[in-house]
Write a protein that holds these residues in place. Structure first.
Motif, PDB file in Angstrom:
ATOM      1  N   ILE A 186       0.858  -1.189   0.000  1.00  0.00           N
ATOM      2  CA  ILE A 186       0.000   0.000   0.000  1.00  0.00           C
ATOM      3  C   ILE A 186       0.892   1.237   0.000  1.00  0.00           C
ATOM      4  O   ILE A 186       1.833   1.333   0.787  1.00  0.00           O
ATOM      5  N   THR A 187       0.624   2.169  -0.900  1.00  0.00           N
ATOM      6  CA  THR A 187       1.411   3.397  -0.957  1.00  0.00           C
ATOM      7  C   THR A 187       0.848   4.421   0.019  1.00  0.00           C
ATOM      8  O   THR A 187      -0.281   4.878  -0.126  1.00  0.00           O
ATOM      9  N   VAL A 188       1.625   4.763   1.013  1.00  0.00           N
ATOM     10  CA  VAL A 188       1.228   5.755   2.012  1.00  0.00           C
ATOM     11  C   VAL A 188       1.690   7.130   1.521  1.00  0.00           C
ATOM     12  O   VAL A 188       2.846   7.289   1.124  1.00  0.00           O
ATOM     13  N   ILE A 189       0.817   8.111   1.546  1.00  0.00           N
ATOM     14  CA  ILE A 189       1.196   9.460   1.122  1.00  0.00           C
ATOM     15  C   ILE A 189       1.166  10.461   2.270  1.00  0.00           C
ATOM     16  O   ILE A 189       1.766  11.525   2.200  1.00  0.00           O
ATOM     17  N   SER A 190       0.464  10.123   3.353  1.00  0.00           N
ATOM     18  CA  SER A 190       0.383  11.030   4.499  1.00  0.00           C
ATOM     19  C   SER A 190       0.047  10.206   5.744  1.00  0.00           C
ATOM     20  O   SER A 190      -0.531   9.125   5.639  1.00  0.00           O
ATOM     21  N   ALA A 191       0.404  10.733   6.896  1.00  0.00           N
ATOM     22  CA  ALA A 191       0.080  10.093   8.164  1.00  0.00           C
ATOM     23  C   ALA A 191      -0.012  11.173   9.234  1.00  0.00           C
ATOM     24  O   ALA A 191       0.652  12.203   9.138  1.00  0.00           O
TER      25      ALA A 191
END
Length: 199
Positions: A186-191
């Motif tokens: 899964i590509t995470v772009i923000s957290a």
């Protein structure tokens, strides 16, 4: 009374939005509010801080509160592009996609909020070597833990793991940045890091 986190040079509360006089000629690109302190990122990639400094979270080299924004140095002559303020620690990403952190864990916090291994307090920005050679694009400082998103879309975490806030499948705390393997593929772009949970 305040700790100076409003940046106006006084400790009294201010009840309406008021321009910070000392920043009137400075172009601010980002702000971050921690617990009783504030961080400012300028258009030149410089960091300023004010307010409570009991844990060194202002990054100015001492433990004295600042009533007005003061310069934070020590980023190896690199421009800072993003910053985040936690409860008693701060973090920043520089133009070379490296992560810096400073401040402390706070009393009784398990794990290392700063991601610096056994170094539990620093009064100036310190490079998070446990993330090398990862390229960091985003950081979020919570109460007692930190989240870092890389250019590869992976999420790395460190600090207090109580209640599973690190997303590692347990309540284990981490002293250095650790990959969240549950997000593999899964590509995470923000957290975003809250007090006791992550999004």
């Amino acid at each position: 009374l305040t700790y100076g986190e409003l940046g106006h040079g006084i400790r009294e509360a201010v009840t309406i939005p008021t321009r910070i006089a000392s920043l009137a000629r400075t172009r601010i690109m980002q702000v971050a509010a921690g617990e009783n302190y504030s961080l400012f990122l300028t258009s030149e990639g410089e960091v300023l801080s004010c307010g409570s400094n009991v844990c060194g979270q202002l990054g100015v080299g001492d433990l004295q509160d600042r009533l007005q924004p003061a310069a934070v140095t020590g980023f190896a002559d690199r421009r800072v592009v993003e910053l985040s303020a936690g409860k008693a620690h701060s973090a920043a990403v520089d133009e070379a996609d490296a992560l810096w952190s400073w401040g402390c864990n706070g009393p009784g916090f398990p794990g290392n909020t700063l991601g610096l291994g056994q170094m539990t307090r620093t009064r100036r920005p310190a490079l998070a070597a446990s993330l090398a050679p990862q390229r960091v694009r985003h950081v979020s400082a919570g109460d007692d833990f930190t989240l870092a998103v890389t250019a590869a879309g992976e999420l790395f975490v460190c600090g207090n793991g109580d209640r599973g806030r690190l997303g590692l499948g347990s309540w284990e705390s981490k002293d250095t940045f650790t990959l969240v393997t549950a997000l593999a593929g899964i590509t995470v772009i923000s957290a975003s890091a809250g007090r006791t949970h992550s999004v």
